[in-house]
Structure formats: C-alpha cells, structure tokens
Design a protein around this motif. Structure first.
Motif, PDB file in Angstrom:
ATOM      1  N   GLY A   1       0.773  -1.315   0.029  1.00 58.22           N
ATOM      2  CA  GLY A   1       0.133  -0.011   0.126  1.00 58.22           C
ATOM      3  C   GLY A   1       0.835   1.029   0.077  1.00 58.22           C
ATOM      4  O   GLY A   1       0.465   2.314  -0.645  1.00 58.22           O
ATOM      5  N   ALA A   2       1.905   1.400   0.845  1.00 58.88           N
ATOM      6  CA  ALA A   2       2.771   2.415   0.830  1.00 58.88           C
ATOM      7  C   ALA A   2       3.521   2.616  -0.421  1.00 58.88           C
ATOM      8  O   ALA A   2       3.507   3.717  -1.087  1.00 58.88           O
ATOM      9  CB  ALA A   2       3.903   2.141   1.791  1.00 58.88           C
ATOM     10  N   PHE A   3       4.054   1.486  -1.053  1.00 56.75           N
ATOM     11  CA  PHE A   3       4.679   1.690  -2.605  1.00 56.75           C
ATOM     12  C   PHE A   3       3.499   1.993  -3.622  1.00 56.75           C
ATOM     13  O   PHE A   3       3.828   2.844  -4.485  1.00 56.75           O
ATOM     14  CB  PHE A   3       5.483   0.361  -2.747  1.00 56.75           C
ATOM     15  N   ALA A   4       2.501   1.348  -3.629  1.00 56.24           N
ATOM     16  CA  ALA A   4       1.292   1.748  -4.193  1.00 56.24           C
ATOM     17  C   ALA A   4       0.945   3.305  -4.202  1.00 56.24           C
ATOM     18  O   ALA A   4       0.820   4.193  -5.316  1.00 56.24           O
ATOM     19  CB  ALA A   4       0.025   1.030  -4.167  1.00 56.24           C
ATOM     20  N   GLY A   5       0.878   3.876  -2.995  1.00 57.59           N
ATOM     21  CA  GLY A   5       0.691   5.218  -2.956  1.00 57.59           C
ATOM     22  C   GLY A   5       1.801   6.232  -3.442  1.00 57.59           C
ATOM     23  O   GLY A   5       1.554   7.042  -4.272  1.00 57.59           O
ATOM     24  N   ALA A   6       2.998   5.799  -3.358  1.00 57.75           N
ATOM     25  CA  ALA A   6       4.224   6.472  -3.764  1.00 57.75           C
ATOM     26  C   ALA A   6       4.240   6.301  -5.313  1.00 57.75           C
ATOM     27  O   ALA A   6       4.367   7.410  -6.083  1.00 57.75           O
ATOM     28  CB  ALA A   6       5.466   5.937  -3.267  1.00 57.75           C
ATOM     29  N   GLY A   7       3.887   5.165  -5.827  1.00 56.20           N
ATOM     30  CA  GLY A   7       3.959   4.863  -7.246  1.00 56.20           C
ATOM     31  C   GLY A   7       2.807   5.681  -7.671  1.00 56.20           C
ATOM     32  O   GLY A   7       3.127   6.347  -9.065  1.00 56.20           O
TER      33      GLY A   7
END
Length: 185
Positions: A95-101
C-alpha cells in the motif's frame, strides 16, 4: 474502479470543507478554526465550504484508479514470489509503494494545491490561499504559480505529499487487509 471513484466522491464531501477551513485558518493565524468556519458560512454560505469540490474530485479519482490496481498488482507479485498469501504488514508495505507509485505516475502540480480549494492571491511576492482571484480556474492558478515561482513552484511540496500518501497507504490499506483477513478466517 467504479467503487474507488464513488468512494472518492463521498470522501470529498467531508475532505473539501475540512481543507477549505484549514487552509483559510492557516492563512489567517489570528483567527480560530471555528471563527473561520463561521466567517466562511456568513460570507459565502454553505457553498463556500465546497469551493473547489469538483476540481478536488477530479484530482482524487485518477489517484484511486491507479493506487488500488497498483496495490493489488504489488500484492500479487509478492504473494507469487513467496508462494503464499501476504500477511497484513506485507499488504501495508504494498500500500505504501502503491501510494508512492501512484503519486509519481500522476505527479500533482504542487503549487496548485491551495488554489484548488480557496484560490490564490498575490501578496508581495507570495501567492496566498483564500482569495477569489482564481475562482476554481486551475489553469490560471498554474500560470500564476509558474510566473511567480517557476518550475520548482509547480512541484513545491512533492516530497512531503508523497511521504504522506505513502504513510496513508501503509496505514489504511494495511488496516483494511488486517480487518479483512480477521473477518474471513
């Protein structure tokens, strides 16, 4: 994707008035949040609380349309790689990487942020939130920021916003996954 879009429309019903009052209070530190709420209602009526609603929804929907499928894709990749279903903390990391991406793919025009809810007003060399100059005209706000701050002004605040979105993705999508797995098992 329809659910994500509708969720953003509903979430903005609360988010936009909160942001309008918050930004105006920040622009006038001598006024309390409550007094700023009353002043907005007195001067602009109930509609004043929803200034910028449509442009905020139009900004948020693409984020949801990217973030949720990206989150699911990252979870699938990780799950396949390790050979079993992810733990909720792993889903939170996705979820954190999806938000950043998501943020990197749909890079918000940083200087436009305040203009979205309250317009910008030039005071000296700075553009201040809370004016009616822009009246929701995003291209005008972007041009004003470009003229006053140049290219860096359009990307002002990107690192804090990306961090905020990543932390939010970690917490909310991780919590969602934990509750979902708890209820299903």
């Amino acid at each position: 994707m329809m659910a994500a879009s509708l969720g953003e429309v509903v979430a903005c019903l609360i988010r936009v008035p909160t942001e309008v009052v918050k930004q105006r209070t920040q622009a006038s530190p001598s006024s309390s949040t409550y007094n700023m709420l009353l002043a907005t209602l007195r001067e602009e009526g109930f509609r004043g609380l929803y200034r910028g609603y449509s442009s905020t929804v139009l900004r948020e929907i693409p984020f949801s349309l990217v973030q949720f499928p990206l989150w699911e894709y990252l979870k699938t990749l990780w799950s396949r790689r390790q050979g079993h279903t992810l733990y909720s903390w792993q889903s939170a990391v996705c979820g954190a990487f999806a938000g950043a991406g998501d943020y990197l793919l749909l890079w918000e025009r940083g200087g436009e942020g305040g203009g979205r809810e309250g317009g910008w007003e030039k005071e000296g060399e700075e553009w201040m939130a809370g004016s009616s100059e822009a009246e929701g005209n995003i291209p005008r706000v972007l041009c004003n920021v470009w003229r006053s701050r140049g290219l860096p002004g359009l990307f002002a605040g990107c690192i804090p916003r990306m961090t905020f979105i990543s932390v939010g993705g970690f917490i909310f999508l991780g919590a969602y996954e934990k509750v979902r797995s708890t209820l299903l098992y």
